[in-house]
Write a protein that holds these residues in place. Structure first.
Motif, PDB file in Angstrom:
ATOM      1  N   SER A 187       0.828  -1.208   0.000  1.00 15.07           N
ATOM      2  CA  SER A 187       0.000   0.000   0.000  1.00 15.07           C
ATOM      3  C   SER A 187       0.861   1.256   0.000  1.00 15.07           C
ATOM      4  CB  SER A 187      -0.926  -0.002   1.212  1.00 15.07           C
ATOM      5  OG  SER A 187      -1.791  -1.113   1.180  1.00 15.07           O
ATOM      6  N   VAL A 199      -5.297 -10.037  -5.278  1.00 14.33           N
ATOM      7  CA  VAL A 199      -5.615  -8.616  -5.163  1.00 14.33           C
ATOM      8  C   VAL A 199      -4.484  -7.760  -5.697  1.00 14.33           C
ATOM      9  CG1 VAL A 199      -6.089  -6.750  -3.526  1.00 14.33           C
ATOM     10  CG2 VAL A 199      -7.148  -8.999  -3.208  1.00 14.33           C
ATOM     11  N   GLN A 245      -4.598  -7.656  -9.438  1.00 12.75           N
ATOM     12  CA  GLN A 245      -5.689  -6.790  -9.883  1.00 12.75           C
ATOM     13  C   GLN A 245      -5.290  -5.322  -9.764  1.00 12.75           C
ATOM     14  OE1 GLN A 245      -9.457  -7.663  -8.068  1.00 12.75           O
ATOM     15  NE2 GLN A 245      -8.963  -9.813  -7.819  1.00 12.75           N
ATOM     16  N   LEU A 261     -16.400  -7.652  -8.077  1.00 14.18           N
ATOM     17  CA  LEU A 261     -15.560  -7.645  -6.889  1.00 14.18           C
ATOM     18  C   LEU A 261     -16.409  -7.476  -5.638  1.00 14.18           C
ATOM     19  CD1 LEU A 261     -12.685  -5.283  -8.100  1.00 14.18           C
ATOM     20  CD2 LEU A 261     -12.674  -7.780  -8.058  1.00 14.18           C
ATOM     21  N   ASP A 262     -16.137  -8.285  -4.634  1.00 16.76           N
ATOM     22  CA  ASP A 262     -16.816  -8.179  -3.340  1.00 16.76           C
ATOM     23  C   ASP A 262     -15.894  -7.450  -2.371  1.00 16.76           C
ATOM     24  OD1 ASP A 262     -18.537  -8.418  -1.239  1.00 16.76           O
ATOM     25  OD2 ASP A 262     -18.058 -10.525  -0.820  1.00 16.76           O
ATOM     26  N   MET A 263     -15.738  -6.147  -2.581  1.00 16.57           N
ATOM     27  CA  MET A 263     -14.851  -5.323  -1.760  1.00 16.57           C
ATOM     28  C   MET A 263     -15.585  -4.033  -1.416  1.00 16.57           C
ATOM     29  SD  MET A 263     -11.285  -5.924  -3.891  1.00 16.57           S
ATOM     30  CE  MET A 263     -10.297  -4.986  -2.739  1.00 16.57           C
ATOM     31  N   PRO A 264     -16.360  -4.019  -0.327  1.00 16.73           N
ATOM     32  CA  PRO A 264     -17.206  -2.866  -0.007  1.00 16.73           C
ATOM     33  C   PRO A 264     -16.450  -1.546   0.072  1.00 16.73           C
ATOM     34  CG  PRO A 264     -17.789  -4.738   1.361  1.00 16.73           C
ATOM     35  CD  PRO A 264     -16.551  -5.131   0.630  1.00 16.73           C
ATOM     36  N   SER A 265     -15.251  -1.540   0.652  1.00 16.31           N
ATOM     37  CA  SER A 265     -14.511  -0.279   0.770  1.00 16.31           C
ATOM     38  C   SER A 265     -14.134   0.270  -0.601  1.00 16.31           C
ATOM     39  CB  SER A 265     -13.255  -0.491   1.619  1.00 16.31           C
ATOM     40  OG  SER A 265     -12.430  -1.500   1.058  1.00 16.31           O
ATOM     41  N   LEU A 266     -13.722  -0.623  -1.510  1.00 17.03           N
ATOM     42  CA  LEU A 266     -13.384  -0.191  -2.863  1.00 17.03           C
ATOM     43  C   LEU A 266     -14.622   0.331  -3.597  1.00 17.03           C
ATOM     44  CD1 LEU A 266     -11.383   0.072  -5.210  1.00 17.03           C
ATOM     45  CD2 LEU A 266     -11.859  -2.320  -5.781  1.00 17.03           C
TER      46      LEU A 266
END
Length: 535
Positions: A6, A118, A121, A196-201
């Motif tokens: 990150s 991830v 991606q 994608l199952d990434m709520p924050s994204l």
């Protein structure tokens, strides 16, 4: 590991941001001259040939006197009206694989889901954003360097995709002193949620889409429900115009003779079953192993009384269309269709599924593996001339579009209505409120059982003739309102307003420049002092 990744990604993005700001000021000084008020650049990060609404906008702008630069990915051949128009120039940019293209669309339960890390991606997505940004900026900025073109005063942008299109459009508008119009087909964050199952994204994506979209001068969208969402919940500034898709000129009803001629060329076996004399079945032999059905008919009967019901479904073979439900409905029909010696008699179904996409091969395997008794299914890809003819030849169209946002409307239904063909459509409130009216131009369903029930009712010989005739009238009434007349009344004023403002600003800058030049000349003469001849 994730923290280090990150931090490194954050450093790269910060460096790109600083470099981008510096470059933007340099480019504004170089390219920020007076734009042409009559020039509109139409941008879509997608295959131009598969963007019919955007192509229609470009053609309409050119038809009303605007100079149009159409920018997007190359792909299938463009319609001749686009390629040959004297006021329309096509500029293609290379496509870059990204998160969407590397993963494909989200998979249904019947298809395997690939494992993609991830970090991979993320790297792929950043590379796509950087490459697409560079190519879009270069394509638009160099328009003014070409002797055949000028700098545009307006950018018409299709959304989705939103990344990086919306941000790049805002940047280009600042550099060129231009304005942006966003045509909202759907919401990018809702489509990303299918993959994608990434709520924050997803929350970050929605925030970006809202922030970048709000930089536009004006907005177009495909439904009243979407206009309400953009205005009341997103709080976008600038006028928002709900402009429904309307049939293009090629999509018109066909006489029976032209339908038959088309089907005989497209699929002779289908035409034989549809138009050959087909009276009541008196004998049937089904060979499940060979997937065949042999029938014997008496000599005289109404030749079209038992003609198969021709169904058509157009698709991009992605997961926002539930083909598992379609195949299940077909199996239910195949199991429950009335035996040939009983009353009422069920017709055969002829099902044609058109289009290309990532899940096509998967569903073709499922189709070919099933021993169908009362159904013939086939997949096809048709050119721009034959596709409208197929729609006009069908008895009923089937739309499996679920809508990731619940606010968009499928253009395939508009095409069907233009061809005079009613629809069975997957139900959601916006579609039922603004397009498909049950019992008027079709019907809706929410699962395979309901779709199968509609088909079983419509396929009963003689029982549903009146219902289908009513639906066809409703479809033709909807399709009677065409793209051009609606576009001219709703969309053209948006661009005329932008053109007028650009012309006023150009004149003001020219006047200011002339005043500055005159003042500079006067100051230069004053600094030199009196002429020697006057002494």
């Amino acid at each position: 590991m994730f923290v280090v990744l990150s931090a490194s990604v954050g450093g790269v993005l910060l460096a790109l941001l600083i470099t981008g700001f510096a470059a933007a000021f340099v480019l504004r000084a170089r390219y920020g001259r007076d734009p042409d008020p009559n020039h509109v650049a139409v941008l879509v990060l997608g295959d131009l040939a598969r963007s019919p609404r955007t192509l229609a906008h470009a053609l309409s702008l050119a038809a009303h006197g605007f100079t149009v630069s159409l920018i997007g990915y190359p792909g299938a051949a463009l319609p001749p009206a686009i390629a040959a128009h004297p006021r329309l120039r096509v500029v293609t940019i290379a496509a870059t694989r990204g998160i969407g293209t590397s993963l494909g669309a989200a998979r249904p339960t019947s298809a395997p889901m690939p494992r993609v890390g991830v970090s991979r991606q993320l790297r792929t997505g950043i590379r796509k954003v950087v490459c697409d940004t560079w190519r879009l900026v270069a394509a638009v900025l160099t328009l003014g360097d070409d002797r055949r073109s000028t700098t545009p005063s307006c950018l018409l942008v299709q959304n989705p995709p939103a990344v990086p299109t919306l941000a790049v459009a805002a940047l280009l508008a600042w550099i060129l002193r231009a304005r942006v119009v966003v045509d909202w087909h759907n919401f990018a964050y809702s489509l990303l949620a299918l993959k994608l199952d990434m709520p924050s994204l997803l929350r970050a994506m929605q925030f970006y889409e809202q922030l970048a979209g709000d930089q536009a001068t004006a907005h177009l969208c495909v439904s009243h429900a979407m206009a309400e969402e953009l205005e009341e919940r997103w709080g976008l500034h600038g006028p928002i115009t709900a402009f429904h898709d309307r049939p293009r000129p090629a999509f018109i009803p066909l006489p029976d003779a032209e339908q038959r001629a088309f089907l005989e060329g497209f699929a002779p076996d289908l035409a034989q079953r549809r138009y050959a004399p087909q009276p009541r079945i008196t004998e049937e032999v089904v060979d499940a192993a060979a997937n065949t059905r042999t029938v014997t008919y008496p000599a005289s009967h109404d030749p079209r009384a038992h003609a198969p019901l021709l169904l058509v479904s157009s698709t991009s073979w992605t997961a926002d269309e539930d083909f598992d439900a379609l195949l299940l409905a077909m199996r239910i029909y195949d199991d429950e269709a009335t035996p040939p010696r009983a009353e009422p008699i069920s017709r055969l179904l002829e099902m044609v599924i058109t289009g290309r996409g990532p899940l096509k091969a998967h569903y073709e395997r499922l189709i070919h593996a099933h021993p169908w008794r009362f159904i013939h299914l086939r997949t096809a890809w048709l050119d721009d001339d034959d596709y409208p003819r197929l729609l006009a030849s069908a008895d009923v169209g089937i739309s499996l579009h679920k809508s990731s946002s619940g606010l968009d409307l499928p253009m395939k239904i508009v095409d069907l209505f233009g061809a005079g063909t009613p629809v069975l459509a997957w139900a959601y409130p916006t579609l039922e409120n603004e397009m498909v009216r049950a019992g008027v131009n079709g019907a809706t369903f929410t699962d395979a059982d309901t779709l199968a029930a509609h088909l079983l009712r419509l396929a009963q010989v003689g029982a549903a003739d009146h219902e289908l005739a009513t639906w066809r009238r409703g479809a033709r009434e909807f399709g009677a309102t065409r793209w051009e007349e609606t576009w001219a009344s709703k969309v053209l004023p948006v661009f005329h307003d932008i053109k007028a403002k650009a012309a006023v600003e150009t004149a003001a800058r020219a006047a200011a420049a002339a005043t500055a030049t005159a003042a500079s000349s006067a100051a230069s003469v004053s600094d030199r002092g009196p002429d020697k001849k006057e002494l």
